[in-house]
Design a protein around this motif. Structure first.
Motif, PDB file in Angstrom:
ATOM      1  N   GLU A 348       0.851  -1.177   0.000  1.00 35.24           N
ATOM      2  CA  GLU A 348       0.000   0.000   0.000  1.00 35.24           C
ATOM      3  C   GLU A 348       0.889   1.229   0.000  1.00 35.24           C
ATOM      4  N   GLY A 349       0.570   2.224  -0.797  1.00 36.67           N
ATOM      5  CA  GLY A 349       1.401   3.418  -0.824  1.00 36.67           C
ATOM      6  C   GLY A 349       0.705   4.570  -1.500  1.00 36.67           C
ATOM      7  N   SER A 350       1.320   5.721  -1.441  1.00 37.02           N
ATOM      8  CA  SER A 350       0.791   6.930  -2.060  1.00 37.02           C
ATOM      9  C   SER A 350       1.909   7.959  -2.137  1.00 37.02           C
ATOM     10  N   SER A 351       1.605   9.095  -2.735  1.00 37.17           N
ATOM     11  CA  SER A 351       2.603  10.170  -2.848  1.00 37.17           C
ATOM     12  C   SER A 351       1.870  11.491  -2.936  1.00 37.17           C
ATOM     13  N   ALA A 352       2.600  12.549  -3.188  1.00 35.34           N
ATOM     14  CA  ALA A 352       1.994  13.870  -3.302  1.00 35.34           C
ATOM     15  C   ALA A 352       1.127  13.996  -4.543  1.00 35.34           C
ATOM     16  N   THR A 353       1.309  13.112  -5.513  1.00 40.65           N
ATOM     17  CA  THR A 353       0.498  13.161  -6.738  1.00 40.65           C
ATOM     18  C   THR A 353      -0.198  11.844  -7.041  1.00 40.65           C
ATOM     19  N   LEU A 354      -0.009  10.859  -6.207  1.00 36.34           N
ATOM     20  CA  LEU A 354      -0.614   9.547  -6.403  1.00 36.34           C
ATOM     21  C   LEU A 354      -1.473   9.226  -5.186  1.00 36.34           C
ATOM     22  N   PRO A 355      -2.764   8.910  -5.382  1.00 38.08           N
ATOM     23  CA  PRO A 355      -3.613   8.602  -4.233  1.00 38.08           C
ATOM     24  C   PRO A 355      -3.264   7.250  -3.642  1.00 38.08           C
ATOM     25  N   VAL A 356      -3.839   6.948  -2.507  1.00 40.44           N
ATOM     26  CA  VAL A 356      -3.595   5.654  -1.872  1.00 40.44           C
ATOM     27  C   VAL A 356      -3.875   4.547  -2.876  1.00 40.44           C
ATOM     28  N   SER A 357      -2.894   3.671  -3.039  1.00 42.47           N
ATOM     29  CA  SER A 357      -2.966   2.625  -4.051  1.00 42.47           C
ATOM     30  C   SER A 357      -2.356   1.345  -3.506  1.00 42.47           C
ATOM     31  N   ILE A 358      -2.610   0.254  -4.217  1.00 39.70           N
ATOM     32  CA  ILE A 358      -1.920  -1.002  -3.971  1.00 39.70           C
ATOM     33  C   ILE A 358      -1.119  -1.315  -5.225  1.00 39.70           C
TER      34      ILE A 358
END
Length: 1341
Positions: A348-358
């Motif tokens: 599970e992860g995310s970034s300043a331009t990517l929403p919570v994702s798997i």
């Protein structure tokens, strides 16, 4: 940092901040509010997905069978996968094969379901309501049962009974759970070993929270499946505060877990069952887990489910970052890792331009690199359409009210490409204070934040003292200070939704029942920090939102504060939601909450117009070293030890000296290089408080022969110096003043001056001149005179010319003669040179010239350092050259820089102060030149260089294994035979003493060279850190350092860049290979015609010698070197298989190219060192790239004239095309050797932390702030992006104390980062006023 400007952006409408229109509506925010609550699966992934559009229903979903396919719902309509255990839930399901067991939300019963079958079967009794809850379960196939946490509310809803219980999963009958472990207040993480004989778990009790103090236990199953013979593994020591968490069994039955013992940071440990010892697997000032608010956290996992691998996938957060373009940050929004059986893992992860994702990440066969990266699930697939509106977070450190303390936040500037604010207006600010309070803001993409910033609001998400993610010390700032520290840190925070702390405690659920006792304190504190008791102090509008089924914060809290504020007559609103608990899950409620906050804040009065100027606060440096103490060393893998000797400490202690001289008043002047001022060289004068005598805009440094030296001279109260920027000579007094130019302005630094002396008889300054106006590669070198008279600047007058090089112009006391050294190609001054003396005519010309030494073709010699005695002799009495004192030792060193002064005369006497090197150390003595007697002086230096003298005292540059490079003043007795006082007047690192307990003392070693019967020499530094010791069955990794030159020497003195490695558990060896100085001409000449052979053989032989001596690990040998040492590094990697990784700092890959491109001083140097054209080809690593087999990192200054940047670029390109892990870091404004603190720091950190695969090339430019990075990724579009904020998810594969970390973006492109033994530490600062990225190295941890 924002996306590039478009035409539309250039025509942006000017409108008041806070009034901008934005497509990021409340509906868009609520539709993007999906969350993920767990991962599982042995092949295709299963996860729990919450759906706001379905009233927050949590559904178990299975990954699509093929890439690009649709995921499949496993949970049938009418069911929802969610546990209410401890109110926050988590750990609501587990999978074994094609069978899933899950907790159903409406009745909280456990159900068993075969994937593909839409008929879940109940496993636990129906207790008529959600009064018994289950979480964090695992299958126990040996006893055909499901072992789970059970929370029983039947007797007391506010104080339920928590146990670990087993539930039968065979047959159709529903049975009562069987309690396995009970008696404590809380349990979590029941985990059964692979042979199903043991179970581990975490337990803790009130008043502690699990992150305050917990215990790890192991119990053994009886034949009936009962838990017996329980052992407390961690947390039972009353003298040690720790909070173990996340126990897991490896496939071999080894128990791993995470705890924060000793360091205060959650790191990974292992229980050695045989010795019953706790072993730290990897040490880093970072959090490898997070507070256990919910069950089922999984921050690490084992790569293989069998016995074939010892590798662990893990994630951590700290203050470091990896600099790259701001596109994707591999930062976990809630660390959760699961490993598939096919060499892949999900995260599970995310970034300043990517929403919570798997994401699914596939590894190669060796499990060392990633071969594929794909997004399996996204919380908001349509979010990309709003990218032009995104405000990117800027990680900020800011001072708290406690002096010296820092807190942290993410700042989001207003951003909307169709609008801009008025130039005389500042935006309104919304401060968000996260929940918990033991929680953390993470700076990832959140449309509820962008909702505000795209409308012209500034937004700050604060990690106040007490937040997690920064270690126990930061977290515990809030103990007893809740309502004080958090409020102070947030500053503008309006109020808490939790209003009355006293009533909160009375109505709190069991999990947090005693939480606020630790956070607040006594009853008086509860009263004084409860906003309800101070309603009269409220003065602004407030809106309250409350779920009516909230059992964490009772609805009475909101009702009470609402009524009190309303009675006061303030604008206040209360919105209550039926069916919502602690945190809103339904789309319509999420949307309404956001809209109403905007409505009430739009009603705020407009801000007064302000000037456009603003001031950005800069981060303060992080705190210094760990404290001392007599605690027992922690057993941890070599190379993983934590050390306070950070790269910041090293770069701050890397001041260098540029020469010393004595003023007419008897006080010393010296040139001091300051990394913190970009390497500026400053003339400083001795005093009670040393003072700078040249203005800020000047720097005393010459570029003559590229290496410089001899940049100033002093006579009485006048100093003449070479200014770095324009290379002109300037004159000023020895007090602070305004320099006056002495030489013409040639429109640039085309003429350099060095090694000058005053000639008072002719009122001039005699100096070596290097004139590059006609040819930069072949400048003209002469000795010339500069007029010192005030008035017009005149052209220098050439006194001596015709040879290739000159040095040491020295005028006798009678002002009638001058001595100098000269030499010609192809020799270097230490190969063959000549000493000459010339006599001055009446008008100052040199007429009669005599070659004093070096002119005999039958005698090979290299005279150097001529000096006239007070009596006018150059230590000679006749027209013969006679030895004054003979010893098999070196009384000087090679003339790489001008201005060397290895000896000097004491006043008007016959006594000479000198230093020499013998057997790996320096000795300082006094020589009576008349009778030839020598008295060695007992002073603390074991290495010395330049010396200047008074009548009965002298100043000397020196160092030792425990004293950094310093200047000392030494006073002598009347006979000048003994030192009677010794005082340090300058130190390159005055704070180094605080780290002395960590220092590794060098051992001077002899080892067999490759040639039979020959010896070579080195300084060996064993690992040293009083807080750590290596594992009993492990040898340390070794870093071999190859010095530059190659005609130079390593000296075994205190160097914090060496201690940086040894204090982290590395062994370090600094090799004086054949060809080094300090051991005589015969040893020095070993390298003639053999460069690339003797040096390489000796470095490999030294490593082999240390392996065979049992001191280092043969499988972890690395090599590094600068300049010529960089060549030896690359040659060793190309032509030998000894080393596993290498770092070359401005090193040479192509000898032929070096000969063609290098500067005049060394243009024929390699002819003697290499030989014929065949040797040039065969010893150039660039021609044998196919022989490289390991990671390489290259560092290069773009202004380097000694080893031009093409060298590094060629070897980089060749290794990249081969597909090897390689990185190139280029520094603008740096020459041959790095002088700027941020570059010294970055270089050191990257050698420790990075061996980059995938062809990373970094340039550090000094155009926009301290350093601006422009990754240039060849054949990669879009480029993989690394984490641009100071909280990092490092997905690491830990291998015996080292780890290989991978930071990735959402495409198949990737970057691989080798954490050889340290930590990923590059930090990114962002300019708050310009709103643009200015990444730079500051310091984690």
């Amino acid at each position: 940092m924002h996306p590039p400007s478009s035409a539309a952006e250039k025509a942006a409408v000017v409108a008041p901040y806070g009034s901008w229109d934005s497509p990021i509506s409340a509906a868009a925010v609520s539709s993007a509010g999906k969350t993920v609550e767990g991962l599982a699966g042995d092949g295709r992934l299963l996860w729990v997905e919450t759906r706001p559009e379905e009233g927050g229903r949590a559904v178990l979903v299975k990954e699509a069978a093929e890439a690009g396919g649709n995921a499949v719902d496993v949970t049938p309509e009418g069911f929802a996968v969610r546990s209410l255990a401890q109110e926050y839930g988590g750990g609501a399901f587990a999978v074994q094969g094609d069978v899933v067991v899950f907790s159903n939300y409406s009745d909280q019963r456990l159900y068993k379901q075969t994937i593909g079958d839409n008929s879940p079967q109940p496993l636990t009794p129906d207790y008529t309501g959600s009064v018994v809850r289950y979480a964090d379960g695992v299958f126990d196939l040996h006893f055909c049962r499901y072992v789970t946490i059970m929370e029983d509310h039947r007797k007391d809803s506010s104080n339920p009974l928590t146990t670990i219980a087993s539930v039968t999963i065979s047959g159709e009958d529903v049975n009562e759970p069987t309690v396995l472990v009970s008696g404590n207040d809380f349990y979590a993480f029941p985990r059964i070993d692979p042979i199903e004989k043991r179970m581990a778990w975490i337990e803790w009790s009130n008043p502690n929270m699990s992150w305050d103090k917990a215990q790890l236990w192991v119990g053994y199953f009886s034949e009936k499946g009962e838990v017996q013979n329980k052992i407390c593994i961690a947390g039972g020591d009353l003298t040690l505060v720790e909070s173990p968490t996340e126990p897991k069994w490896s496939s071999k039955g080894e128990l791993f877990f995470i705890t924060d013992r000793h360091s205060g940071f959650w790191n990974i440990y292992k229980w050695d069952e045989r010795s019953n010892m706790i072993v730290q697997m990897y040490s880093l000032d970072a959090e490898f887990s997070k507070p256990m608010w919910i069950f089922g956290v999984s921050s690490y996992d084992f790569l293989e489910k069998d016995d074939t691998s010892h590798k662990i996938i893990c994630c951590y957060r700290n203050l470091s970052l990896i600099q790259a373009e701001w596109k994707i940050m591999c930062r976990s929004a809630g660390p959760c890792l699961r490993v598939s059986g096919d060499g892949s893992f999900y995260v599970e992860g995310s970034s300043a331009t990517l929403p919570v994702s798997i994401a699914k990440v596939t590894l190669d066969e060796k499990r060392k690199t990633a071969t594929d990266f794909s997004i399996v699930w996204s919380s908001s697939e349509d979010v990309v359409q709003y990218a032009p509106y995104f405000s990117l977070p800027e990680f900020m450190e800011f001072p708290t009210v406690v002096p010296g303390q820092q807190a942290y936040a993410y700042f989001y500037a207003p951003h909307n490409h169709t609008f801009q604010g008025s130039s005389d207006e500042k935006p309104p600010l919304l401060v968000r204070t996260h929940g918990g309070p033991t929680d953390e803001a993470r700076g990832v993409l959140d449309l509820s934040v962008q909702y505000w910033t795209s409308r012209g609001w500034a937004f700050v998400d604060v990690n106040y003292g007490g937040s997690s993610g920064y270690g126990r010390n930061f977290r515990e700032r809030l103990l007893g200070q809740w309502g004080v520290v958090d409020v102070n840190d947030c500053c503008s925070c309006a109020t808490f939704l939790i209003a009355d702390l006293a009533s909160l405690r009375a109505g709190m659920h069991k999990f947090e029942a005693y939480y606020i006792d630790n956070l607040v304190g006594n009853k008086q504190a509860c009263f004084e920090r409860s906003p309800i008791n101070f309603v009269e102090k409220f003065a602004c509008p407030i809106i309250l939102f409350q779920g009516l089924e909230d059992t964490v914060v009772s609805p009475d809290q909101a009702t009470t504060i609402y009524k009190a504020i309303k009675d006061k007559g303030l604008p206040v609103a209360l919105v209550k939601y039926e069916g919502e608990q602690h945190g809103f899950r339904k789309a319509e409620n999420i949307k309404f909450t956001l809209e109403q906050q905007m409505v009430i804040r739009r009603a705020l009065p407009s801000a007064p117009r302000m000037s456009s100027s603003s001031t950005a606060a800069s981060p303060s440096p992080s705190a210094a070293a760990d404290g001392g103490g007599g605690e027992k060393p922690v057993a941890a893998p070599y190379g993983s030890w934590r050390s306070p000797i950070t790269a910041d400490v090293v770069s701050g202690g890397d001041k260098r000296l540029g020469g010393i001289a004595l003023a007419g008043d008897g006080r010393l002047l010296w040139i001091e290089g300051r990394p913190e001022e970009k390497g500026r060289m400053v003339i400083v004068k001795e005093g009670e408080k040393p003072m700078d005598i040249i203005p800020q805009e000047f720097a005393a440094r010459t570029l003559a022969q590229e290496y410089g030296g001899g940049a100033f001279a002093v006579k009485d109260n006048v100093v003449v110096f070479s200014n770095y920027k324009d290379q002109r000579l300037y004159k000023q007094t020895t007090e602070p003043g305004v320099p006056v130019p002495l030489t013409p302005d040639y429109g640039g630094p085309d003429v350099s001056y060095a090694d000058g002396v005053f000639d008072p008889h002719f009122n001039r300054y005699v100096t070596v001149i290097e004139d590059r106006r006609k040819s930069s590669l072949n400048p003209t070198t002469t000795i010339a005179a500069i007029n010192l008279s005030d008035g017009d600047v005149k052209e220098p007058k050439v006194l001596i010319s015709g040879n290739d090089f000159y040095a040491f112009p020295r005028i006798d006391r009678n002002k009638k003669r001058m001595a100098w050294i000269e030499w010609g190609h192809p020799n270097m001054p230490w190969d063959k040179s000549e000493l000459w003396v010339g006599y001055f005519s009446e008008n100052g010309d040199l007429i009669k010239r005599v070659c004093v030494a070096g002119g005999n073709p039958m005698l090979l010699e290299s005279p150097t350092e001529p000096k006239w005695s007070p009596k006018g002799a150059m230590v000679e009495h006749t027209n013969e050259v006679i030895p004054v004192y003979t010893l098999d030792a070196e009384f000087t060193k090679p003339l790489w820089v001008f201005g060397i002064s290895s000896y000097d005369f004491l006043g008007e006497s016959n006594h000479i102060i000198f230093s020499y090197r013998q057997h790996g150390r320096s000795y300082i003595g006094v020589l009576d030149s008349v009778i030839g007697s020598v008295s060695l002086l007992d002073i603390p230096f074991t290495d010395s260089s330049n010396v200047v003298t008074g009548n009965d005292y002298f100043y000397i540059e020196g160092a030792s294994a425990s004293v950094p490079m310093s200047i000392a003043k030494v006073a002598l007795n009347e006979d000048r035979t003994k030192a009677i006082s010794f005082s340090i007047i300058w130190s390159s690192s005055p704070d180094a003493v605080q780290y002395s307990s960590l220092f590794s003392t060098p051992e001077f070693i002899e080892f067999p060279a490759s040639s039979t019967g020959q010896k070579a020499y080195a300084y060996f530094y064993p690992p040293s850190n009083p807080k750590f010791q290596g594992l009993p069955d492990e040898k340390p990794p070794l870093l071999v350092k190859t010095h530059g030159g190659p005609t130079a020497e390593t000296r075994g003195i205190l160097d914090l860049s060496v201690q940086y490695w040894t204090s982290r558990g590395w062994a370090y060896v600094d090799v004086n290979y054949g060809g080094s100085t300090g051991f005589g001409r015969e040893y020095r000449d070993r390298l003639l015609g053999k460069w690339g052979i003797v040096d390489v053989d000796d470095c490999c032989s030294c490593a082999k010698f240390l392996v065979e001596s049992g001191k280092v690990d043969e499988q972890r040998l690395c090599i590094t070197g600068r300049s010529a040492g960089g060549y030896t590094t690359l040659a060793s990697l190309a032509f030998r298989d000894t080393f596993k990784a290498g770092a070359s700092l401005y090193g040479i890959g192509d000898l032929s190219l070096l000969r063609a491109e290098t500067h005049k001083f060394e243009s024929h140097y390699t002819d003697n060192l290499v030989g014929n054209e065949k040797a040039y080809y065969e010893r150039s690593p660039i021609n044998f790239v196919e022989k490289f087999t390991c990671p390489v990192i290259l560092f290069q200054g773009l202004d380097d004239k000694v080893v031009p940047p093409d060298q590094a670029r060629k070897i980089y390109k060749a290794l990249k095309e081969k597909g090897l892990p390689v990185a190139l870091v280029e520094y603008e404004g740096e020459q041959h050797g790095f002088r700027k603190a941020e570059n010294i720091k970055f270089t050191l950190e990257q050698q420790m932390t990075r061996k980059v695969d995938g062809g990373e090339k970094r340039q550090r430019h000094h155009r926009c702030g301290p350093a601006h990075c422009h990754p240039a990724w060849a054949s990669r579009s879009p480029p993989p992006a690394l984490s641009p904020a100071c909280a990092v998810l490092a997905i690491a594969i830990i291998v015996a104390g080292s780890c290989r970390a991978r930071h990735r973006g959402p495409t198949s492109s990737s970057v691989y980062v080798r954490l050889v033994a340290g930590q990923c530490r590059a930090r990114c600062c962002r300019d708050l006023t310009r709103r643009r990225p200015t990444p730079c190295c500051v310091t984690p941890t």
